[in-house]
Design an enzyme around this catalytic site. Structure first.
Site, PDB file in Angstrom:
ATOM      1  N   ASP A  36       0.830  -1.206   0.000  1.00  0.00           N
ATOM      2  CA  ASP A  36       0.000   0.000   0.000  1.00  0.00           C
ATOM      3  C   ASP A  36       0.858   1.247   0.000  1.00  0.00           C
ATOM      4  O   ASP A  36       0.424   2.305  -0.465  1.00  0.00           O
ATOM      5  CB  ASP A  36      -0.944  -0.015   1.205  1.00  0.00           C
ATOM      6  CG  ASP A  36      -1.992  -1.090   1.030  1.00  0.00           C
ATOM      7  OD1 ASP A  36      -1.687  -2.257   1.311  1.00  0.00           O
ATOM      8  OD2 ASP A  36      -3.095  -0.766   0.535  1.00  0.00           O
TER       9      ASP A  36
HETATM   10  C1  LIG Z   1      -2.706  -4.438  -5.085  1.00  0.00           C
HETATM   11  S1  LIG Z   1      -3.660  -4.037  -3.705  1.00  0.00           S
HETATM   12  C2  LIG Z   1      -2.489  -3.540  -2.541  1.00  0.00           C
HETATM   13  C3  LIG Z   1      -2.949  -3.779  -1.111  1.00  0.00           C
HETATM   14  O1  LIG Z   1      -4.268  -3.239  -0.796  1.00  0.00           O
HETATM   15  C4  LIG Z   1      -4.921  -4.156   0.109  1.00  0.00           C
HETATM   16  O2  LIG Z   1      -5.486  -3.497   1.219  1.00  0.00           O
HETATM   17  P1  LIG Z   1      -7.090  -3.259   1.290  1.00  0.00           P
HETATM   18  O3  LIG Z   1      -7.759  -4.554   0.896  1.00  0.00           O
HETATM   19  O4  LIG Z   1      -7.349  -2.852   2.718  1.00  0.00           O
HETATM   20  O5  LIG Z   1      -7.354  -2.132   0.321  1.00  0.00           O
HETATM   21  C5  LIG Z   1      -3.807  -5.049   0.572  1.00  0.00           C
HETATM   22  O6  LIG Z   1      -3.018  -4.434   1.571  1.00  0.00           O
HETATM   23  C6  LIG Z   1      -3.050  -5.221  -0.730  1.00  0.00           C
HETATM   24  O7  LIG Z   1      -1.815  -5.833  -0.580  1.00  0.00           O
END
Ligand SMILES: CSC[C@H]1O[C@H](OP(=O)(O)O)[C@H](O)[C@@H]1O
Length: 407
Positions: A281
């Site tokens: 992220d």
């Molecule tokens: C390619 S997505 C990157 C990242 O986003 C996800 O978090 P969330 O589901 O809370 O938006 C997750 O950390 C992924 O690795």
């Protein structure tokens, strides 16, 4: 290293009573679909059993969809935010009479910047959203400085906003090849379909504009006949793994094994896992990486078992403005989300119709709940970082990365 039985992959059990699912999604799954100025997202809170596309008709609705995690995934969040601005401006150009803010470049800038700032408040950790809003602000600034007329300024901004979404798939495929080839070269498998990986959360088409980041690398390994099994954690409390990664791997017919978040150590003790492959992220200048909660746990246990950890993320996930992970804001999600589980009533009713349910698994009124949505894995525990420009590894004896070759 303590390996009890070096089997190649964990035994798996299948559900004797598979749910008759209402999901009609087929590969590749999609997170966002657009048609002219219409935007729809799949409501990821209802997946995997219910596929419901919901319209997004304003930046406020986009903000809400991101904040409530109807859509999630660092790149997908940036894409929806950008597309919602493009939608707003497209509709403004069609308004008669034209809105006042279209009278001049400065008026456009004064009107659009607060919209970008507002979209940025939807979720704090993923830097892709921030990079998208900065990019669009820069596009606007350059158009104004070039003396473009107001209509051209807005049209240029709309085109760049759409490009943010469109360019995602191509870079995901580039990353997948960079990282997949790097891993195959490191493992040097003696035969086909032997590489076992573990991933955390969901980083596939549902988290991006298509193909995915870490899940893109896994898909590439499968496509070139080098993958044995993709192991993935359930990733509570949102269950990105159980609900989304499971759906994507099943849809793509990629052999997989689901484990509970607490089983990472056991998996590494008993089975031959060649790499942990995760998304990100936000990646700090030194390589410290914020990713879904549970990634740090997996990285620490991987170090114990000498298993490489590979982070796969586009350049838009790198934040060169911060030196280390200590400066990455970690989103604390609402406590209630750690107390609830969403899914289909099981076993299904006689009719076989899927009924979505939300179940409170904790006592009511629980006071102390810690629910960070992300954790930070120090660069020291990361073996390689992959972007669309290539693979970075740390220099011998170094505990931090020099990311300059891949950003
Ligand atoms: C390619 S997505 C990157 C990242 O986003 C996800 O978090 P969330 O589901 O809370 O938006 C997750 O950390 C992924 O690795």
């Amino acid at each position: 290293m303590h390996v009890i039985t070096p089997a190649t992959t964990a035994p798996t059990v299948s559900d004797p009573n598979p749910i008759v699912t209402a999901t009609t999604m087929t590969a590749p799954l999609i997170s966002i679909r657009t048609n002219d100025d219409n935007i729809e997202i799949v409501d990821q809170l209802l997946l995997p059993h219910i596929t419901e596309f919901i319209p997004i008709n304003s930046v406020e609705e986009a903000h809400d969809a991101i904040k409530t995690m109807k859509i999630r995934g660092a790149p997908a969040i940036a894409s929806l935010a950008s597309l919602s601005l493009a939608q707003y401006l497209t509709r403004a150009l069609r308004q008669v009479p034209a809105p006042e803010f279209l009278l001049s470049g400065p008026a456009i800038q004064a009107h659009v910047q607060p919209i970008l700032d507002y979209l940025l408040t939807s979720r704090p950790t993923a830097v892709n959203l921030g990079n998208a809003t900065k990019r669009l602000a820069k596009t606007l600034e350059v158009s104004i400085a070039a003396g473009q007329d107001p209509t051209t300024i807005v049209q240029t901004l709309i085109a760049d906003a759409k490009l943010i979404a469109d360019e995602d798939v191509g870079r995901n495929k580039a990353m997948a090849k960079w990282g997949g080839d790097w891993l195959v070269n490191r493992v040097k498998p003696s035969s086909k379909n032997t590489i076992n990986v573990l991933t955390v959360c969901n980083t596939g088409s549902l988290a991006t504009s298509g193909y995915g980041t870490a899940l893109g690398l896994i898909t590439y390994l499968h496509e070139i006949g080098q993958l044995n099994k993709a192991h993935f954690t359930q990733t509570t409390p949102y269950h990105q793994g159980s609900r989304l990664t499971a759906l994507e791997l099943k849809t793509l017919q990629i052999p997989s094994v689901m484990i509970c978040d607490t089983m990472v150590g056991s998996l590494f003790q008993h089975y031959d896992i060649h790499a942990v492959v995760v998304g990100a992220d936000r990646i700090a200048r030194n390589g410290d990486t914020a990713n879904k909660i549970g990634t740090y746990n997996a990285a620490v246990i991987a170090a114990r078992h000498k298993i490489p950890v590979i982070v796969v993320a586009p350049i838009t996930t790198v934040d060169l403005e911060i030196e280390s992970g200590a400066q990455i804001p970690i989103e604390q999600r609402p406590a209630i989300e750690a107390c609830l589980v969403r899914g289909a009533v099981y076993p299904p009713s006689e009719s076989g119709k899927v009924e979505q349910a939300q179940v409170l698994i904790t006592p009511t009124g629980l006071e102390g709940i810690y629910n960070p949505s992300f954790d930070v894995t120090p660069a020291e525990l990361i073996t390689a970082i992959v972007t669309e420009k290539g693979v970075a590894v740390k220099k011998e004896g170094e505990t931090v990365f020099d990311l300059s070759p891949i950003v």
